[in-house]
Design a protein around this motif. Structure first.
Motif: not given
Length: 309
Positions: A82-87, A252-268, A270-276
């Motif tokens: 989804r994002l391109g580049g290294s996960a 909940v707080f739209s904090w730009p950390g790994i957790g939010r990235l993980l949830i978005n990657s699961i929704l889209y 993006d298994y490479a990012v999920v694994q990483a």
């Protein structure tokens, strides 16, 4: 002591290997073809086959596993669909935000729970002890996502004194860090309380009292140091728990950390990012466990005695 550390290090390597293996298995045993799921229902068979070949999913499973382990050792989990580049690079960009949130949460937990635990231990089964125990258990039972929503409603929507989402200042940290540490405050309070009460029964405390030392001096100079040995161990483990538990809080707080990235990657999908992301969280948690074991070996002399015997 050296034997103890080497043994713990070897155990940690096996646990990391097990965690990475589970990540490999979960992505491949989910229903459906991962390539087809990633491309969606409108993808052609040619597109699906091309993606499978680029991801290495068309190879035998044992070959995929071997390549996955070798790449994981180099922290190479592939390219982000989804994002391109290294996960892993996308995950590492978010890591400082999650670590900052976790350290702030554990700081809040210490500042809140230590005074409460000490106060509860001063007069066991007294009014203060019962009140602190009730408040701690009540806070521990509340769902974190609900607490976060209530805090946003009160301090952002009604009072307007704290930002409700995002990052950028220390004020953005207050609500998510408090929400993250709240379920663990009760546990730390009970640990501090029970540790102090156990130490107060020891013979050296009676000796100190017989010498005329004041209660506060005995408590803060002698008792508290020994009582905090198990608490230090738990705090090290809680830091890993905070990093893993930050997923819901970051959403909940739209904090730009790994957790939010993980949830978005699961929704889209993006298994490479999920694994990483999952692999990095697992490795951090395991390393923190190893560090706690090492610190505990230095703090508690009984570890050295047990190893030598």
């Amino acid at each position: 002591m050296a034997t103890y550390l080497i043994r713990r290090f070897i155990y940690s390597l096996f646990v990391i290997w097990g965690a990475i293996t589970i990540i490999f298995a979960v992505v491949r045993i989910i229903p459906g073809d991962p390539a087809a799921v990633m491309l969606g229902s409108n993808a052609t068979p040619e597109q699906i086959q091309s993606l499978k070949e680029s991801l290495g999913l068309s190879k035998p499973l044992i070959v995929q596993y071997g390549e996955f382990i070798l790449n994981a050792v180099r922290f190479d989990f592939g390219e982000s669909f989804r994002l391109g580049g290294s996960a892993i690079s996308h995950v590492m960009e978010r890591l400082p935000f999650t670590v900052t949130l976790a350290f702030t949460a554990i700081l809040f937990a210490i500042l809140i729970s230590f005074p409460l635990g000490i106060q509860a231990a001063r007069k066991p089964n007294g009014f203060a002890d019962k009140l602190i125990s009730f408040i701690s258990l009540f806070g521990q039972s509340l769902p974190t996502f609900w607490v976060g929503i209530v805090l946003i409603l009160i301090f952002s929507r009604i009072l307007g004194i704290l930002p409700s989402a995002g990052a950028g200042s220390i004020w953005h940290l207050i609500m998510p860090a408090f929400t993250l540490c709240l379920p663990f405050i009760g546990m730390i309070v009970r640990l501090v309380r029970s540790g102090i009460l156990e130490e107060l029964r020891q013979g050296y405390v009676q000796t100190a009292r017989s010498k005329g030392l004041k209660q506060n001096f005995i408590l803060y100079i002698h008792v508290l140091r020994n009582a905090l040995i198990p608490v230090v161990t738990v705090l090290g483990l809680l830091l890993g728990e905070f990093i893993g538990s930050a997923i819901i809080i970051e959403v909940v707080f739209s904090w730009p950390g790994i957790g939010r990235l993980l949830i978005n990657s699961i929704l889209y999908r993006d298994y490479a990012v999920v694994q990483a992301a999952v692999a990095l969280i697992a490795v951090i948690y395991i390393i923190l466990n190893l560090v706690v074991d090492i610190l505990y070996g230095y703090i508690d002399p009984r570890v050295t005695v047990e190893e030598s015997s």
